[in-house]
Write a protein that holds these residues in place. Structure first.
Motif, PDB file in Angstrom:
ATOM      1  N   ILE A  18       0.977  -1.213  -0.025  1.00  0.00           N
ATOM      2  CA  ILE A  18      -0.124  -0.106  -0.053  1.00  0.00           C
ATOM      3  C   ILE A  18       0.862   1.315   0.098  1.00  0.00           C
ATOM      4  O   ILE A  18       0.384   2.251   0.326  1.00  0.00           O
ATOM      5  CB  ILE A  18      -0.961  -0.132   1.321  1.00  0.00           C
ATOM      6  N   THR A  19       2.248   1.049  -0.250  1.00  0.00           N
ATOM      7  CA  THR A  19       3.001   2.219  -0.479  1.00  0.00           C
ATOM      8  C   THR A  19       3.088   3.030  -1.743  1.00  0.00           C
ATOM      9  O   THR A  19       3.697   4.055  -1.603  1.00  0.00           O
ATOM     10  CB  THR A  19       4.392   1.693   0.018  1.00  0.00           C
ATOM     11  N   GLY A  20       2.336   2.555  -2.664  1.00  0.00           N
ATOM     12  CA  GLY A  20       2.647   3.271  -3.809  1.00  0.00           C
ATOM     13  C   GLY A  20       1.445   4.119  -4.466  1.00  0.00           C
ATOM     14  O   GLY A  20       0.634   4.280  -3.589  1.00  0.00           O
ATOM     15  N   ASP A  21       1.623   4.532  -5.521  1.00  0.00           N
ATOM     16  CA  ASP A  21       0.292   5.586  -6.204  1.00  0.00           C
ATOM     17  C   ASP A  21      -0.030   4.753  -7.569  1.00  0.00           C
ATOM     18  O   ASP A  21       0.134   3.396  -7.468  1.00  0.00           O
ATOM     19  CB  ASP A  21       0.938   6.782  -6.565  1.00  0.00           C
ATOM     20  N   ASN A  22      -0.808   5.324  -8.381  1.00  0.00           N
ATOM     21  CA  ASN A  22      -1.366   4.825  -9.562  1.00  0.00           C
ATOM     22  C   ASN A  22      -0.328   4.213 -10.471  1.00  0.00           C
ATOM     23  O   ASN A  22      -0.570   3.363 -11.424  1.00  0.00           O
ATOM     24  CB  ASN A  22      -2.207   5.798 -10.294  1.00  0.00           C
ATOM     25  N   ASP A  23       1.200   4.549 -10.408  1.00  0.00           N
ATOM     26  CA  ASP A  23       1.896   4.258 -11.289  1.00  0.00           C
ATOM     27  C   ASP A  23       3.049   3.410 -10.765  1.00  0.00           C
ATOM     28  O   ASP A  23       3.649   2.441 -11.719  1.00  0.00           O
ATOM     29  CB  ASP A  23       2.773   5.530 -11.866  1.00  0.00           C
ATOM     30  N   TYR A  62      -5.096  -1.958  -7.220  1.00  0.00           N
ATOM     31  CA  TYR A  62      -6.616  -1.896  -6.937  1.00  0.00           C
ATOM     32  C   TYR A  62      -6.608  -0.556  -6.477  1.00  0.00           C
ATOM     33  O   TYR A  62      -6.041  -0.242  -5.483  1.00  0.00           O
ATOM     34  CB  TYR A  62      -6.902  -2.807  -5.733  1.00  0.00           C
ATOM     35  N   ASN A  63      -7.368   0.339  -7.212  1.00  0.00           N
ATOM     36  CA  ASN A  63      -7.625   1.752  -6.763  1.00  0.00           C
ATOM     37  C   ASN A  63      -9.226   1.881  -6.505  1.00  0.00           C
ATOM     38  O   ASN A  63      -9.891   0.930  -6.365  1.00  0.00           O
ATOM     39  CB  ASN A  63      -7.211   2.850  -7.734  1.00  0.00           C
ATOM     40  N   LEU A  70     -13.059  -5.624  -4.801  1.00  0.00           N
ATOM     41  CA  LEU A  70     -12.196  -6.763  -4.448  1.00  0.00           C
ATOM     42  C   LEU A  70     -12.710  -6.967  -2.902  1.00  0.00           C
ATOM     43  O   LEU A  70     -12.941  -8.310  -2.494  1.00  0.00           O
ATOM     44  CB  LEU A  70     -10.943  -5.984  -4.333  1.00  0.00           C
ATOM     45  N   ARG A  71     -13.488  -6.043  -2.203  1.00  0.00           N
ATOM     46  CA  ARG A  71     -13.501  -6.190  -0.798  1.00  0.00           C
ATOM     47  C   ARG A  71     -15.189  -6.890  -0.898  1.00  0.00           C
ATOM     48  O   ARG A  71     -15.111  -7.687   0.018  1.00  0.00           O
ATOM     49  CB  ARG A  71     -14.196  -4.722  -0.064  1.00  0.00           C
ATOM     50  N   ALA A 140      -9.581   1.729   1.087  1.00  0.00           N
ATOM     51  CA  ALA A 140     -10.703   2.477   0.741  1.00  0.00           C
ATOM     52  C   ALA A 140     -10.903   3.634   1.511  1.00  0.00           C
ATOM     53  O   ALA A 140     -11.034   4.774   0.965  1.00  0.00           O
ATOM     54  CB  ALA A 140     -11.715   1.794   0.491  1.00  0.00           C
ATOM     55  N   PHE A 141     -10.577   3.593   2.899  1.00  0.00           N
ATOM     56  CA  PHE A 141     -10.786   4.722   3.545  1.00  0.00           C
ATOM     57  C   PHE A 141      -9.878   5.795   3.724  1.00  0.00           C
ATOM     58  O   PHE A 141     -10.149   7.007   3.551  1.00  0.00           O
ATOM     59  CB  PHE A 141     -11.117   4.160   5.142  1.00  0.00           C
ATOM     60  N   GLU A 142      -8.436   5.267   3.296  1.00  0.00           N
ATOM     61  CA  GLU A 142      -7.420   6.264   3.469  1.00  0.00           C
ATOM     62  C   GLU A 142      -7.276   6.615   1.941  1.00  0.00           C
ATOM     63  O   GLU A 142      -6.175   7.489   1.625  1.00  0.00           O
ATOM     64  CB  GLU A 142      -6.039   5.500   4.033  1.00  0.00           C
TER      65      GLU A 142
END
Length: 151
Positions: A18-23, A62-63, A70-71, A140-142
């Motif tokens: 969960i450390t990345g961005d879209n790329d 997963y954005n 997914l959830r 999702a929340f963050e």
């Protein structure tokens, strides 16, 4: 076989990052969680169903468009495991999943007496699903991106 989210000690694993961005993402980051591939295979269809671009080795992002899907997929898998009440149902539920028979063979290799306490293994699988749902809900929340990468 390790039936739990863990750190990067194992070489046959799937990373939940969960450390990345879209790329991009930071491979094997300290914040990442890991799951043994044999265990991941039991829920792989959840990840495939949630993203049309699912790719085990290249990594899948997963954005906000796919995280709730997914959830829901993971929640459905949790419900199916939660309904298991006998050894026959347990082996049937496992066998019906992607590479489920390999999971059972690994279970037998690790613990010849697993059938006497199959409920413990069911409980571990259920806990993995709950942990994955918690991770996905955190994303999702963050408003974070979840990358899923197989090694």
């Amino acid at each position: 076989m390790n039936i739990a989210l863990s750190d990067a000690e194992y070489l046959n694993f799937v990373e939940f990052n969960i450390t990345g961005d879209n790329d991009a993402f930071h491979r094997c980051d300290l914040e990442s969680s890991y799951l043994d591939t044999v265990v991941f295979n039991l829920v792989q269809n959840c990840f495939e169903n949630a993203s049309k671009t699912y790719d085990y080795f290249a990594g899948t992002r997963y954005n906000s468009r796919t995280i709730i899907v997914l959830r829901n997929e993971l929640a459905a898998a949790l419900e199916s495991f939660d309904g298991v009440s006998s050894l026959d149902e347990f082996t049937g539920c496992i066998s019906s999943r992607f590479m489920g028979k390999d999971f059972l063979l690994s279970l037998e290799a690790d613990d010849h007496t697993w059938q006497q306490h199959w409920q413990d293994y069911l409980g571990r699988i259920i806990q993995v699903l709950k942990d994955l749902i918690e991770l996905v809900e955190k994303c999702a929340f963050e408003e974070r991106i979840l990358w899923v990468i197989g090694y």
